[in-house]
Write an enzyme that holds these catalytic residues in place. Structure first.
Site, PDB file in Angstrom:
ATOM      1  N   HIS A   3      49.666  21.344  -5.080  1.00 56.49           N
ATOM      2  CA  HIS A   3      48.973  20.845  -6.269  1.00 56.49           C
ATOM      3  C   HIS A   3      49.271  19.355  -6.466  1.00 56.49           C
ATOM      4  O   HIS A   3      50.386  18.900  -6.222  1.00 56.49           O
ATOM      5  CB  HIS A   3      49.389  21.639  -7.513  1.00 56.49           C
ATOM      6  CG  HIS A   3      48.473  21.353  -8.659  1.00 56.49           C
ATOM      7  ND1 HIS A   3      48.623  20.239  -9.447  1.00 56.49           N
ATOM      8  CD2 HIS A   3      47.364  21.994  -9.114  1.00 56.49           C
ATOM      9  CE1 HIS A   3      47.647  20.218 -10.346  1.00 56.49           C
ATOM     10  NE2 HIS A   3      46.877  21.279 -10.167  1.00 56.49           N
ATOM     11  N   GLU A  28      40.640  19.488  -5.453  1.00 56.68           N
ATOM     12  CA  GLU A  28      40.830  19.000  -6.819  1.00 56.68           C
ATOM     13  C   GLU A  28      41.070  17.492  -6.770  1.00 56.68           C
ATOM     14  O   GLU A  28      42.202  17.050  -6.513  1.00 56.68           O
ATOM     15  CB  GLU A  28      42.055  19.662  -7.460  1.00 56.68           C
ATOM     16  CG  GLU A  28      42.000  21.165  -7.539  1.00 56.68           C
ATOM     17  CD  GLU A  28      42.948  21.705  -8.615  1.00 56.68           C
ATOM     18  OE1 GLU A  28      42.444  22.260  -9.595  1.00 56.68           O
ATOM     19  OE2 GLU A  28      44.172  21.538  -8.486  1.00 56.68           O
TER      20      GLU A  28
HETATM   21  P1  13P Z   1      42.103  20.715 -15.452  1.00 56.51           P
HETATM   22  O1  13P Z   1      41.105  21.855 -15.386  1.00 56.51           O
HETATM   23  O2  13P Z   1      42.876  20.680 -16.722  1.00 56.51           O
HETATM   24  O3  13P Z   1      41.449  19.425 -15.092  1.00 56.51           O
HETATM   25  O4  13P Z   1      43.187  21.009 -14.311  1.00 56.51           O
HETATM   26  C1  13P Z   1      42.750  21.385 -13.038  1.00 56.51           C
HETATM   27  C2  13P Z   1      43.905  21.777 -12.231  1.00 56.51           C
HETATM   28  O5  13P Z   1      44.768  20.969 -11.919  1.00 56.51           O
HETATM   29  C3  13P Z   1      44.026  23.189 -11.836  1.00 56.51           C
HETATM   30  O6  13P Z   1      45.018  23.377 -10.886  1.00 56.51           O
END
Ligand code: 13P
Length: 234
Positions: A88, A157
């Site tokens: 992450h 992400e």
């Molecule tokens: P948000 O949905 O708060 O932008 O976070 C995404 C995330 O990091 C999920 O792992």
């Protein structure tokens, strides 16, 4: 499809139990067949319910030992946890995890047969350099990772989209997921400022097999609405 939510350092154990009960009841009443996962904080780890798997946001790649502050396999097994989030951006960029450490964790939990949600994503300055820099950055995040692992899920992400309310355009998500798809047949999730109102448009894209949601799913009603949207796309 896969609907996953990462609570990060939010919600208590008591709130997590309430959350899980609510989502479980929703899945049961609506005969949901999509895969639903929650990643609560370590203090709220608990057994999987019938439809909803519970995963760990982090764990060290050992069975047990002297690693202050870390959970290890023994502690996950106590709750029957078999799903883990690795790579992450908050662990990479806030907590300073290197690609080498991430790959070690990956390989350990792969050996254990875990479902691994492996996160990748570029910071804004890389994005601003254009698509080839962006894809090269993602490529570096594959180092040491077996992209053919059968229990792998990849979550794209973008760092600049996490918790900011900003998202790439749908065309951009489709383009980047298309490029990731060339590297792996793993399920591909989009994450970064997904909200109840926007989840369906991401879920409808080619090569988007689900979403990984943080703040937008802290309310279980919002997460259930995303589960409903995913089911309506089938
Ligand atoms: P948000 O949905 O708060 O932008 O976070 C995404 C995330 O990091 C999920 O792992």
């Amino acid at each position: 499809m896969i609907l996953a939510t990462n609570f990060k350092s939010n919600l208590t154990r008591a709130k997590t139990v309430e959350y899980l009960e609510k989502v479980e009841a929703y899945c049961e009443e609506n005969s949901i067949s999509d895969e639903v996962m929650i990643f609560p904080p370590a203090s709220a780890l608990c057994e999987k319910s019938l439809h909803v798997s519970v995963g760990a946001q982090n764990a060290f790649g050992v069975v047990n030992g002297a690693f202050t502050g870390e959970l290890a396999l023994d502690q996950l097994q106590e709750f029957g946890i078999k799903t883990i989030l690795i790579g992450h951006s908050e662990r990479r960029h806030v907590l300073g995890e290197s690609q080498e450490l991430i790959a070690e964790k990956f390989n350990f939990y792969k050996e254990q047969g875990f479902r691994i949600v492996y996160c990748i994503g570029e910071p804004l300055e890389v994005r601003e350099e254009g698509n080839s820099a962006l894809l090269a950055y993602l490529d570096a995040q594959y180092k040491g990772i077996d992209l053919s692992y059968k229990n792998l899920v990849i979550a794209y992400e973008p760092v600049w989209a996490i918790g900011t309310g900003l998202t790439p355009t749908l065309d951009d998500v489709e383009l980047i997921h298309g490029a990731i798809r060339e590297e792996t047949s793993a399920a591909l999730l989009y994450g970064g400022s997904v909200k109840a109102e926007s989840a369906k448009s991401f879920l409808a894209l080619d090569n988007v097999d689900g979403v990984l949601v943080g703040s937008g799913a802290l309310n279980p009603d919002d997460f259930c609405s995303m589960i409903r949207d995913a089911a309506s796309l089938q």
